[in-house]
Design a protein around this motif. Structure first.
Motif, PDB file in Angstrom:
ATOM      1  N   VAL A   1       0.868  -1.167   0.000  1.00 15.39           N
ATOM      2  CA  VAL A   1       0.000   0.000   0.000  1.00 15.39           C
ATOM      3  C   VAL A   1       0.909   1.222   0.000  1.00 15.39           C
ATOM      4  CG1 VAL A   1      -1.834   1.258   1.191  1.00 15.39           C
ATOM      5  CG2 VAL A   1      -1.758  -1.253   1.304  1.00 15.39           C
ATOM      6  N   THR A   2       0.818   2.043  -1.018  1.00 10.60           N
ATOM      7  CA  THR A   2       1.779   3.121  -1.183  1.00 10.60           C
ATOM      8  C   THR A   2       1.194   4.459  -0.742  1.00 10.60           C
ATOM      9  OG1 THR A   2       1.132   3.465  -3.496  1.00 10.60           O
ATOM     10  CG2 THR A   2       2.962   1.968  -3.074  1.00 10.60           C
ATOM     11  N   GLY A   3       1.941   5.182   0.088  1.00  3.74           N
ATOM     12  CA  GLY A   3       1.571   6.543   0.433  1.00  3.74           C
ATOM     13  C   GLY A   3       1.884   7.472  -0.721  1.00  3.74           C
ATOM     14  N   PRO A   4       1.190   8.611  -0.816  1.00  2.00           N
ATOM     15  CA  PRO A   4       1.413   9.540  -1.932  1.00  2.00           C
ATOM     16  C   PRO A   4       2.792  10.186  -1.881  1.00  2.00           C
ATOM     17  CG  PRO A   4      -0.119  10.476  -0.343  1.00  2.00           C
ATOM     18  CD  PRO A   4       0.099   9.054   0.072  1.00  2.00           C
ATOM     19  N   ILE A   5       3.352  10.400  -3.057  1.00  2.00           N
ATOM     20  CA  ILE A   5       4.702  10.961  -3.178  1.00  2.00           C
ATOM     21  C   ILE A   5       4.663  12.303  -3.906  1.00  2.00           C
ATOM     22  CG2 ILE A   5       5.841   8.710  -3.181  1.00  2.00           C
ATOM     23  CD1 ILE A   5       6.016   8.979  -6.270  1.00  2.00           C
ATOM     24  N   ALA A   6       5.765  13.058  -3.769  1.00  4.43           N
ATOM     25  CA  ALA A   6       5.952  14.295  -4.526  1.00  4.43           C
ATOM     26  C   ALA A   6       6.945  13.995  -5.647  1.00  4.43           C
ATOM     27  CB  ALA A   6       6.464  15.408  -3.615  1.00  4.43           C
ATOM     28  N   LYS A   7       6.456  13.886  -6.864  1.00  2.00           N
ATOM     29  CA  LYS A   7       7.308  13.443  -7.973  1.00  2.00           C
ATOM     30  C   LYS A   7       8.450  14.410  -8.248  1.00  2.00           C
ATOM     31  CE  LYS A   7       3.398  11.086 -10.185  1.00  2.00           C
ATOM     32  NZ  LYS A   7       2.351  11.647  -9.310  1.00  2.00           N
ATOM     33  N   SER A   8       8.232  15.709  -8.040  1.00  2.00           N
ATOM     34  CA  SER A   8       9.292  16.672  -8.333  1.00  2.00           C
ATOM     35  C   SER A   8      10.481  16.482  -7.399  1.00  2.00           C
ATOM     36  CB  SER A   8       8.761  18.098  -8.218  1.00  2.00           C
ATOM     37  OG  SER A   8       8.275  18.354  -6.909  1.00  2.00           O
TER      38      SER A   8
ATOM     39  N   GLY B   1       5.624   7.879 -12.363  1.00  2.00           N
ATOM     40  CA  GLY B   1       4.895   7.781 -11.104  1.00  2.00           C
ATOM     41  C   GLY B   1       5.110   6.430 -10.460  1.00  2.00           C
ATOM     42  N   GLN B   2       4.367   6.174  -9.387  1.00  2.00           N
ATOM     43  CA  GLN B   2       4.544   4.927  -8.651  1.00  2.00           C
ATOM     44  C   GLN B   2       4.040   3.712  -9.438  1.00  2.00           C
ATOM     45  OE1 GLN B   2       4.617   5.427  -4.068  1.00  2.00           O
ATOM     46  NE2 GLN B   2       2.803   6.583  -4.698  1.00  2.00           N
ATOM     47  N   THR B   3       3.000   3.898 -10.254  1.00  2.00           N
ATOM     48  CA  THR B   3       2.499   2.779 -11.056  1.00  2.00           C
ATOM     49  C   THR B   3       3.596   2.235 -11.960  1.00  2.00           C
ATOM     50  OG1 THR B   3       0.231   3.630 -11.009  1.00  2.00           O
ATOM     51  CG2 THR B   3       0.781   2.082 -12.766  1.00  2.00           C
ATOM     52  N   GLU B   4       4.307   3.145 -12.628  1.00  2.00           N
ATOM     53  CA  GLU B   4       5.391   2.723 -13.515  1.00  2.00           C
ATOM     54  C   GLU B   4       6.559   2.137 -12.719  1.00  2.00           C
ATOM     55  OE1 GLU B   4       2.842   5.738 -15.457  1.00  2.00           O
ATOM     56  OE2 GLU B   4       3.912   5.699 -13.541  1.00  2.00           O
TER      57      GLU B   4
ATOM     58  N   MET C   1      -3.938   1.403 -14.199  1.00  2.00           N
ATOM     59  CA  MET C   1      -4.481   2.130 -13.056  1.00  2.00           C
ATOM     60  C   MET C   1      -5.999   2.009 -13.019  1.00  2.00           C
ATOM     61  SD  MET C   1      -4.506   6.252 -12.344  1.00  2.00           S
ATOM     62  CE  MET C   1      -2.722   6.410 -12.297  1.00  2.00           C
ATOM     63  N   MET C   2      -6.528   1.567 -11.882  1.00  2.00           N
ATOM     64  CA  MET C   2      -7.968   1.590 -11.667  1.00  2.00           C
ATOM     65  C   MET C   2      -8.260   2.396 -10.411  1.00  2.00           C
ATOM     66  SD  MET C   2     -10.831  -1.451 -11.324  1.00  2.00           S
ATOM     67  CE  MET C   2     -10.414  -1.999  -9.649  1.00  2.00           C
TER      68      MET C   2
ATOM     69  N   THR D   1      -5.600   6.455 -21.241  1.00  2.00           N
ATOM     70  CA  THR D   1      -4.367   7.242 -21.221  1.00  2.00           C
ATOM     71  C   THR D   1      -4.327   7.947 -19.878  1.00  2.00           C
ATOM     72  OG1 THR D   1      -5.426   9.187 -22.220  1.00  2.00           O
ATOM     73  CG2 THR D   1      -4.439   7.556 -23.710  1.00  2.00           C
ATOM     74  N   VAL D   2      -3.137   8.156 -19.338  1.00  2.00           N
ATOM     75  CA  VAL D   2      -3.064   8.650 -17.963  1.00  2.00           C
ATOM     76  C   VAL D   2      -2.472  10.060 -17.942  1.00  2.00           C
ATOM     77  CG1 VAL D   2      -2.351   8.090 -15.604  1.00  2.00           C
ATOM     78  CG2 VAL D   2      -2.846   6.252 -17.209  1.00  2.00           C
ATOM     79  N   HIS D   3      -1.203  10.191 -17.700  1.00  2.00           N
ATOM     80  CA  HIS D   3      -0.611  11.524 -17.560  1.00  2.00           C
ATOM     81  C   HIS D   3      -0.125  12.022 -18.916  1.00  2.00           C
ATOM     82  CE1 HIS D   3      -0.123   9.961 -13.290  1.00  2.00           C
ATOM     83  NE2 HIS D   3      -0.997  10.928 -13.224  1.00  2.00           N
ATOM     84  N   GLU D   4      -1.098  12.322 -19.762  1.00  2.00           N
ATOM     85  CA  GLU D   4      -0.819  12.804 -21.113  1.00  2.00           C
ATOM     86  C   GLU D   4      -1.546  14.123 -21.332  1.00  2.00           C
ATOM     87  OE1 GLU D   4       1.267  11.307 -22.953  1.00  2.00           O
ATOM     88  OE2 GLU D   4       1.363   9.254 -22.172  1.00  2.00           O
ATOM     89  N   ALA D   5      -0.917  15.007 -22.108  1.00  2.00           N
ATOM     90  CA  ALA D   5      -1.590  16.255 -22.473  1.00  2.00           C
ATOM     91  C   ALA D   5      -2.859  15.934 -23.253  1.00  2.00           C
ATOM     92  CB  ALA D   5      -0.656  17.117 -23.317  1.00  2.00           C
ATOM     93  N   LEU D   6      -3.900  16.701 -23.008  1.00  2.00           N
ATOM     94  CA  LEU D   6      -5.172  16.433 -23.663  1.00  2.00           C
ATOM     95  C   LEU D   6      -5.041  16.484 -25.185  1.00  2.00           C
ATOM     96  CD1 LEU D   6      -8.109  15.793 -22.984  1.00  2.00           C
ATOM     97  CD2 LEU D   6      -8.574  18.257 -22.968  1.00  2.00           C
ATOM     98  N   ALA D   7      -4.186  17.361 -25.684  1.00  2.00           N
ATOM     99  CA  ALA D   7      -4.000  17.475 -27.128  1.00  2.00           C
ATOM    100  C   ALA D   7      -3.415  16.210 -27.742  1.00  2.00           C
ATOM    101  CB  ALA D   7      -3.099  18.667 -27.450  1.00  2.00           C
TER     102      ALA D   7
END
Length: 333
Positions: free
Chosen positions: A118-125, A136-139, A154-155, A167-173
């Motif tokens: 069970v993973t706690g949230p992280i600050a990616k930066s 991210g943590q999924t990858e 991811m669910m 699609t997950v962390h992708e620009a909408l364009a």
């Protein structure tokens, strides 16, 4: 049935994860949570407990199995790695602790010493500043399990709804170019297998959203729904999977519609996350499907702005721990 204890990674120690972990442990009996332990951060957890006014006993354990011996009376912590508590102010030392905790917790799940992570949230930066290269943590979990990133799905799951972003962390364009038949078919198969294995749904009903308004209206508002999504659904149905769509996303999440499917596959990040966070924000769980291990996480971020202010809800962490235990028990059975 007894399963190995769950491993909890601390997340960024400057965020709300230490508080919600402590609160989850205090509610372990009322919530019926299976035994778990935290990897590292004993001082951070004690500080979080003090902030919450909780008289917390922390027990250092030498191996995951030791958690069973102390869980009723103390929060088990594995490993001496720690940092100076700094709620609301992330630091590089905190990022190093977060990465160590995530790495070891994952390794213990992969080895079988822990039944789930069970993973706690992280600050990616902050993690990126110390060499964390995954999006991210999924990858990160996919890499640790020797899988390609797109094999880890991811669910988002709550009491009212389950959603999966195609699609997950992708620009909408960029999304229309990423929506392909192959990707839809691969993710639906992963979701169907995982819901059967981990959630006990032998024939899960999967609703697929359209990409465009009104699912394109037969090409009047974009052709992706007609030319890409619909053929993928037809192919999956020919395999015997209970897949429907493409559904207009603006109507799919109404209460009467949610009774007709077990999970919604959505075309992009916000299409999947807005409804789950609207309906189940304090109980939403991020589950990684397709892994050889069980991984869950509360569906919220580090929330630095409220860390240390006694404002954080532990509902999502409790739900993530409960779901991890349930999925691990099904795999063991």
């Amino acid at each position: 049935m007894t399963i190995a204890p769950l491993a909890i990674s601390l997340g960024d120690p400057a965020g709300i994860a230490p508080e919600v972990i402590v609160e989850a442990w205090t509610q372990r009996k009322a919530q019926g949570l299976v035994p778990f332990f935290v990897v590292g951060g004993a001082a951070v957890l004690r500080a979080a407990a003090a902030t919450l006014g909780i008289d917390l006993q922390v027990a250092a354990i030498a191996s995951p199995g030791d958690a069973f011996d102390v869980f009723d009376t103390a929060l088990p912590v594995l490993g001496g790695e720690d940092c100076v508590p700094s709620p609301g102010t992330p630091t590089l030392d905190g990022a190093r602790l977060a990465l160590h905790s995530l790495t070891l917790a994952t390794q213990l799940a992969v080895s079988g010493a822990a039944s789930a992570v069970v993973t706690g949230p992280i600050a990616k930066s902050k993690l990126a500043a110390i060499g964390f290269t995954q999006p991210g943590q999924t990858e990160f979990l996919a890499d640790a399990c020797g899988l390609a990133h797109d094999e880890a799905v991811m669910m988002l799951a709550g009491p009212s709804l389950r959603t999966v972003p195609l699609t997950v962390h992708e620009a909408l364009a960029a999304v229309p170019g990423l929506v392909t038949r192959a990707l839809i078919e691969r993710k639906v198969r992963i979701v169907a297998r995982a819901l059967a294995r981990d959630f006990g749904l032998a024939a899960p009903r999967i609703a697929v959203t359209g990409l465009n308004p009104h699912a394109g209206e037969d090409g009047r508002m974009g052709t992706e729904d007609r030319d890409v999504i619909a053929p993928a659904i037809a192919a999956l149905r020919a395999e015997g999977l209970a897949v429907t769509g493409p559904h207009p996303a603006d109507a799919l999440f109404a209460a009467h519609e949610r009774t007709r499917y077990d999970v919604a596959l959505c075309m992009y990040h916000d299409q999947a996350l807005i409804p789950i966070k609207t309906l189940d924000f304090d109980q939403g769980v991020n589950v990684t499907l397709g892994l050889p291990i069980v991984r869950t996480s509360p569906d919220h971020g580090t929330a630095f702005a409220i860390a240390g202010k006694r404002e954080a809800s532990a509902g999502a962490m409790i739900a993530a721990i409960r779901m991890a235990g349930e999925c691990a028990a099904r795999r063991t059975a």
